[in-house]
Scaffold this active site. Structure first.
Site, mmCIF file in Angstrom:
data_model
loop_
_atom_site.group_PDB
_atom_site.id
_atom_site.type_symbol
_atom_site.label_atom_id
_atom_site.label_comp_id
_atom_site.label_asym_id
_atom_site.label_seq_id
_atom_site.Cartn_x
_atom_site.Cartn_y
_atom_site.Cartn_z
ATOM 1 N N LYS A 140 0.692 -9.703 10.177
ATOM 2 C CA LYS A 140 1.538 -8.993 9.216
ATOM 3 C C LYS A 140 2.804 -8.465 9.883
ATOM 4 O O LYS A 140 3.919 -8.624 9.370
ATOM 5 C CB LYS A 140 0.743 -7.846 8.590
ATOM 6 N N LYS A 195 9.416 -0.286 16.001
ATOM 7 C CA LYS A 195 8.008 -0.698 16.031
ATOM 8 C C LYS A 195 7.873 -2.224 15.887
ATOM 9 O O LYS A 195 7.085 -2.865 16.590
ATOM 10 C CB LYS A 195 7.237 0.011 14.916
ATOM 11 N N ASN A 244 0.828 -1.206 0.000
ATOM 12 C CA ASN A 244 0.000 0.000 0.000
ATOM 13 C C ASN A 244 0.864 1.258 0.000
ATOM 14 O O ASN A 244 0.565 2.233 -0.701
ATOM 15 C CB ASN A 244 -0.923 0.028 1.218
#
Length: 329
Positions: free
Chosen positions: A277, A202, A101
């Site tokens: 994911k 992250k 994306n």
């Protein structure tokens, strides 16, 4: 002499007042500069709202036009494509589901880099492969723009309350400019290093989060099977060495806490698909760096199985429900 001192003091007072007014004026002028926002999902929408609350005109777009309506009603300008956003704003934030994306939004036929202006600051708060962040930074630099990765932690609740934690990677000289916007949406903004280091932080955080959530769900389930009241067990854990975020802030057992997905049939929050994911990103980067992550790998497989068993759209804390159902098989 006294008169001279009073005169100097008055002059200093007027100068300080002038400086203060100048700072307020420049901040006010900055707030009138439009900010682009692309990706108005569960996280992006409340983040964009907080920019509006802080006086920034927002120019927004999303692949699903219906996602833009609420923000438009609040005063945001909605356009049809990322390229149109880039035409109208020189500070742009993106919040997207995955690496493909991000690549499409930045480099696709109607992407940001088709119309980006020189000097534009691009901040991507998606959680993606650090290698993709580096690719986007190189592509942006060729167009005279600056790309920074700034993934977030905290979930939908923190996004709504502007209490997110941002982990920022990019050119240090541009960090202050990014921080100005990010502090409107978060309580903590941390500079991690060059492009990709925000993503690295992250990914590590979410791997630990998944492991901790699975451990909390297993522990709560075992305690319940042994006859303990779940609220009592949670209370004991949260005053003992087993305490963690999944036990004291986001407990996976229905009825233990209010205002969390487990109290709402695991709706909302951070989806199992997204956790799978992120764990896939951790697995990939671990393989590339030859880093052993036995628990991270197992967590990845568990969340992949959950996605295949009908939990894909439920919050990742539904691991508790998954374990309970496994007992019956």
């Amino acid at each position: 002499m006294a008169a001279l001192f009073r005169g100097s003091r008055n002059l200093l007072h007027r100068w300080n007042k002038h400086v203060a007014l100048s700072l307020v004026s420049s901040r006010s002028m900055a707030s009138k500069t439009p900010v682009g926002f692309i990706g108005l999902g569960n996280m992006g929408s409340p983040m964009a709202k907080n920019l509006l609350k802080n006086g920034y005109p927002v120019i927004a777009t999303d692949v699903f036009p219906e996602s833009c309506k609420e923000l438009q009603d609040l005063g945001a300008q909605v356009v049809d494509s990322p390229a149109e956003v880039a035409e109208k704003a020189d500070r742009i934030l993106t919040m997207l589901p995955s690496s493909p994306n991000v690549i499409e939004v930045y480099t696709g036929p109607n992407g940001i880099l088709k119309k980006v202006k020189k000097g534009t600051l691009l901040i991507d708060s998606s959680t993606i492969d650090p290698a993709v962040s580096k690719e986007m930074a190189i592509a942006a630099e060729k167009m005279g723009a600056v790309f920074m990765d700034a993934p977030v932690s905290g979930g939908v609740g923190a996004a709504s309350l502007a209490k997110l934690t941002f982990m920022v990677g990019g050119v240090e000289e541009e960090y202050q400019a990014a921080q100005e916007l990010l502090t409107c949406m978060g309580a903590n903004v941390v500079y991690c290093g060059q492009v990709g280091t925000g993503q690295a932080a992250k990914i590590c955080n979410n791997m630990l989060l998944a492991i901790g959530m699975i451990g909390t769900a297993e522990t709560m389930n075992l305690g319940i099977r042994l006859g303990l009241d779940p609220k009592l067990l949670a209370q004991i854990l949260n005053m003992s060495s087993g305490r963690c975020w999944s036990s004291d802030t986001y407990n996976p057992v229905p009825g233990v806490m209010e205002g969390v997905p487990s109290a709402n049939n695991y709706q909302g929050g951070f989806g199992t698909t997204l956790m799978a994911k992120d764990l896939g990103l951790a697995q990939s980067t671990a393989t590339n760096t030859k880093t052993p992550i036995p628990l991270g790998s197992l967590a990845h497989q568990i969340y992949r199985v959950m996605c295949a068993r009908g939990y894909a759209n439920k919050d990742f804390s539904s691991i508790f429900q998954f374990l309970r159902e496994e007992e019956g098989q």
